[in-house]
Design an enzyme around this catalytic site. Structure first.
Site, mmCIF file in Angstrom:
data_model
loop_
_atom_site.group_PDB
_atom_site.id
_atom_site.type_symbol
_atom_site.label_atom_id
_atom_site.label_comp_id
_atom_site.label_asym_id
_atom_site.label_seq_id
_atom_site.Cartn_x
_atom_site.Cartn_y
_atom_site.Cartn_z
ATOM 1 N N LYS A 116 0.668 -1.357 -0.155
ATOM 2 C CA LYS A 116 -0.061 0.014 -0.091
ATOM 3 C C LYS A 116 0.807 1.153 -0.050
ATOM 4 O O LYS A 116 0.332 2.433 -0.361
ATOM 5 C CB LYS A 116 -1.018 0.092 1.134
ATOM 6 C CG LYS A 116 -2.201 -0.767 1.033
ATOM 7 C CD LYS A 116 -3.195 -0.765 2.234
ATOM 8 C CE LYS A 116 -4.359 -1.534 1.783
ATOM 9 N NZ LYS A 116 -4.339 -2.938 1.769
ATOM 10 N N GLU A 200 -2.777 7.521 7.111
ATOM 11 C CA GLU A 200 -3.242 8.909 6.303
ATOM 12 C C GLU A 200 -4.468 9.324 6.705
ATOM 13 O O GLU A 200 -5.337 8.895 7.556
ATOM 14 C CB GLU A 200 -3.620 7.918 5.112
ATOM 15 C CG GLU A 200 -4.611 7.052 4.975
ATOM 16 C CD GLU A 200 -5.037 6.539 3.684
ATOM 17 O OE1 GLU A 200 -4.126 6.556 2.730
ATOM 18 O OE2 GLU A 200 -5.920 5.835 3.317
ATOM 19 N N GLU A 275 -9.321 1.216 -6.295
ATOM 20 C CA GLU A 275 -10.253 1.733 -5.110
ATOM 21 C C GLU A 275 -10.048 2.912 -5.055
ATOM 22 O O GLU A 275 -8.968 3.299 -4.750
ATOM 23 C CB GLU A 275 -10.225 0.853 -3.909
ATOM 24 C CG GLU A 275 -10.573 -0.733 -4.270
ATOM 25 C CD GLU A 275 -10.857 -1.579 -2.999
ATOM 26 O OE1 GLU A 275 -10.370 -1.032 -1.788
ATOM 27 O OE2 GLU A 275 -11.612 -2.691 -2.947
ATOM 28 N N GLU A 292 -6.207 2.020 -3.160
ATOM 29 C CA GLU A 292 -5.270 0.745 -3.268
ATOM 30 C C GLU A 292 -5.783 0.165 -4.578
ATOM 31 O O GLU A 292 -6.908 0.407 -5.121
ATOM 32 C CB GLU A 292 -5.445 -0.184 -2.297
ATOM 33 C CG GLU A 292 -7.124 -0.900 -1.995
ATOM 34 C CD GLU A 292 -6.938 -1.958 -0.756
ATOM 35 O OE1 GLU A 292 -5.837 -2.479 -0.847
ATOM 36 O OE2 GLU A 292 -7.929 -1.810 -0.518
ATOM 37 N N ASN A 294 -6.546 -3.477 -6.269
ATOM 38 C CA ASN A 294 -6.495 -4.805 -6.178
ATOM 39 C C ASN A 294 -6.227 -6.025 -7.460
ATOM 40 O O ASN A 294 -7.114 -5.494 -8.339
ATOM 41 C CB ASN A 294 -8.160 -5.218 -5.621
ATOM 42 C CG ASN A 294 -8.336 -4.722 -3.959
ATOM 43 O OD1 ASN A 294 -7.225 -5.075 -3.138
ATOM 44 N ND2 ASN A 294 -9.307 -4.085 -3.894
ATOM 45 N N PHE A 352 -23.465 -8.425 15.610
ATOM 46 C CA PHE A 352 -22.870 -8.844 14.075
ATOM 47 C C PHE A 352 -21.966 -10.053 14.741
ATOM 48 O O PHE A 352 -20.662 -10.032 13.962
ATOM 49 C CB PHE A 352 -22.187 -7.809 13.241
ATOM 50 C CG PHE A 352 -23.242 -6.871 12.758
ATOM 51 C CD1 PHE A 352 -23.913 -7.375 11.731
ATOM 52 C CD2 PHE A 352 -23.661 -5.711 13.565
ATOM 53 C CE1 PHE A 352 -24.989 -6.295 10.971
ATOM 54 C CE2 PHE A 352 -24.708 -4.864 12.879
ATOM 55 C CZ PHE A 352 -25.502 -5.247 11.891
#
Length: 668
Positions: A116, A200, A275, A292, A294, A352
């Site tokens: 990254k 960031e 992305e 990034e 992918n 969740f």
């Protein structure tokens, strides 16, 4: 073209690749761990090779075993799917050295985009917008605190080799950085073998939008439009759609051209995704930044396939075989709208928490009607097991319609008919998202779930009409059950006719319902209102009920729970009690059971591994203080003290596996 390919993956993506390969006339080889010996992808493939025990580190992540399987079966190429080895440069290089084609991008592109930190530097050099941040190595927590302060809160800490929502922490303050930096490093090391972290600036009101790119080995690179992936939980995508309701044609062109420029800068070919994080507050559409790339097929690729008419897996195979793309940028047209929901093995009613176990019932029955496409991509089966060793996704439900509204409505209808039993699942939650006014308006950010469900999920809100309809349906079901019970043989007299009047308790209120059966249906009156016709019938034991009530189409899942019915429809499960009126009058005198006091116990919220215990007997804790760390389905979960107390006992030690609701810490 290849005559045989091996799929170095499992679950739904392995099944997805096998389907396309079969259509192309290519033979397929599946690989599996012991946990997947009877999995659908193993049965679908022409051949299957065992890799090893269930842990991915001993099976799916062992590149040498994949290469051995290729040699043993004569597979000429490998499709990696997503996850596992799909973005490992070393795997692509090892295949190349063995003379086996990799159905994906070249190793140098994987290496360039897999880091990254380095990928952001490359993106910047290629003229792609990047988020302000610190791209160097960060060694200590103190250094991370200083860097975060210089950038300005909020900031995002990310594992350099991370992906799939793992190895990410949002920090609003120095405290968050101090608490989360080491956890981010650990997740990066455990999941990706790399503990480097970068920081960031966090974009507020952010939208997550990505561009699908496709290139061949002859220098042709296209962008295939965008996907909106802003509905996320813990940085894991839940809902995706194509196109995005926020993106204009000018934005699409600008984003697409930057994505192509980045792909060209690293010599990219095959399918890939750039992305972007986009500021929803900037209506000009100019505030989009590279996150990034992918270098693989994305989980959400079906929505792009549905709006472009392309099979991305087929394109990847053809590119790997050296073929040229048969279309140009001007040939790419977006038709209609597609929405994808990820059906996860997690319980939204319990925060969740991950859920594992046997799929006692699994019947994905998407609604299909004229002009609507419904598609289920899955790799599970009824009677199979959702394992703790792998990702918790059960299936992907994809709908296409001529408009966004039509595609969303099709999702609601299909989710109503999606039957799962045996484990916790998020189908109700997905339906609630699809019905949410803010989602339907397209006013979404990556904070949507946190903002709209701050206290957790308790089911989709039901309007008065739905409650009234469910009360009538429950009375009809109970009448049918009692009529069947009255037909028991060897009674003294004639069959017992069931009562026509019922007291139905649902959603905290009692409704008086009168039932009058007629040939082909039932007439029902709720609370003295005008009678409505119910067309459709229920048979004892029937789980999925589709009928029309008062001209309204209803799909209801029916389950018996003790002396109550559980009716599930439109994103909520309602416990319903149907009583004779005279019994209802007496029931108010029944003493309600008081639930046991569990406040002295810290219980395991899910099955998993206790990796860390932060307290000992005699320690005093404050509310919210970290007490233990659990790992489940590759994610770390910090367990906190519910109140100020003293630790009385620690029945579980670090390194032990626990079951759900097992006591980890007892307080005085």
């Amino acid at each position: 073209m290849f005559s045989k390919i091996l799929i170095a993956n499992r679950g739904e993506i392995a099944c997805r690749v096998i389907r396309t390969a079969k259509r192309m006339g290519i033979k397929t080889v599946a690989v599996y761990s012991d946990a997947d010996a009877r999995a659908p992808h193993v049965l679908m493939a022409d051949e299957a090779v065992r890799l090893g025990p269930p842990p991915a580190s001993e099976s799916y992540l062992k590149a040498e075993l994949i290469i051995d399987a290729c040699k043993a079966t004569g597979a000429e190429a490998v499709h990696p799917g997503y996850g596992f080895l799909s973005e490992r440069t070393s795997f692509a290089e090892a295949l190349e050295a063995a003379g086996i084609a990799f159905i994906g991008p070249p190793p140098n592109a994987i290496a360039a985009m897999g880091d990254k930190i380095e990928s952001k530097k490359l993106a910047q050099a290629a003229g792609v917008n990047v988020v302000p941040g610190y791209l160097g190595d960060i060694a200590t927590t103190d250094e991370a605190v200083k860097i975060a302060g210089d950038i300005g809160y909020p900031v995002m800490m990310k594992a350099s080799a991370g992906g799939g929502g793992k190895g990410m922490r949002l920090a609003w303050s120095e405290t968050d950085v101090r608490e989360g930096f080491e956890a981010t490093k650990r997740e990066g090391l455990n999941s990706f073998g790399d503990d480097r972290v970068f920081i960031e600036k966090f974009i507020e009101q952010p939208r997550h939008i990505e561009i699908q790119v496709l290139g061949d080995q002859h220098g042709n690179i296209l962008y295939l439009g965008e996907r909106e992936c802003s509905i996320q939980r813990r940085h894991q995508k839940v809902v995706e759609e194509a196109p995005s309701p926020f993106v204009t044609p000018d934005m699409r062109k600008a984003m697409g051209e930057q994505a192509v420029a980045l792909a060209r800068a690293v010599g990219y070919y095959s399918a890939g995704t750039v992305e972007l994080i986009v500021s929803g507050a900037d209506t000009t559409g100019e505030s989009f930044y590279f996150l990034e790339m992918n270098t693989r097929l994305q989980v959400e690729h079906p929505v792009t396939e549905e709006v472009t008419g392309l099979d991305l897996v087929e394109q990847m195979i053809r590119v790997a075989a050296g073929e040229k793309l048969k279309l140009k940028q001007e040939d790419v047209k977006l038709n209609g709208w597609a929405v994808e929901n990820r059906v996860y093995a997690e319980d939204p009613y319990r925060g969740f928490l991950p859920s594992t176990g046997r799929l006692v019932r699994y019947r994905p029955s998407p609604e299909k009607r004229d002009g609507i496409v419904a598609r289920v991509d899955d790799g599970v089966y009824e009677g199979g097991e959702v394992s703790m060793f792998y990702d918790p996704m059960i299936a992907k439900l994809v709908t296409w319609g001529p408009s966004r509204e039509a595609a969303i409505d099709a999702q609601v209808a299909a989710l109503d008919a999606f039957e799962i039993d045996g484990i916790g699942h998020n189908v109700d939650f997905l339906s609630a998202l699809m019905q949410h006014p803010r989602f339907r308006e397209g006013n979404i950010t990556t904070n949507f779930i946190a903002e709209e469900y701050p206290e957790g999920f308790e089911g989709a809100p039901a309007d008065d009409q739905l409650i009234s309809d469910l009360a009538a349906i429950a009375a009809m079901i109970e009448t049918t059950r009692e009529a069947r019970a009255g037909q028991i043989s060897d009674q003294l007299n004639t069959n017992i006719e069931p009562p026509r009047d019922h007291s139905v308790k649902i959603a905290g209120k009692v409704h008086r319902v009168h039932i009058e059966p007629f040939e082909g249906g039932t007439m029902a009156s709720v609370d003295g209102g005008a009678p409505v016709e119910i067309f459709g019938s229920w048979t004892p034991g029937q789980r999925l009920l589709g009928l029309t009530i008062g001209g309204r189409q209803r799909t209801v899942q029916v389950r018996r729970d003790g002396r109550k019915w559980v009716l599930t429809s439109r994103g909520a499960s309602h416990k319903v009690q149907v009583l004779d009126p005279h019994v209802a009058e007496l029931s108010v005198h029944m003493i309600e059971k008081t639930p046991p006091d569990l406040s002295r116990l810290l219980l395991a919220p899910m099955p998993g591994l206790v990796t860390k215990l932060d307290v000992a007997v005699g320690d005093k804790v404050e509310p919210g203080q970290p007490v233990a760390v659990m790992e489940a389905m590759k994610m770390e979960n910090i367990l906190r003290a519910p109140k100020a107390a003293t630790v009385k006992a620690t029945p579980v030690k670090a390194g032990e596996s626990v079951a759900v609701d097992q006591v980890i810490v007892e307080f005085e």
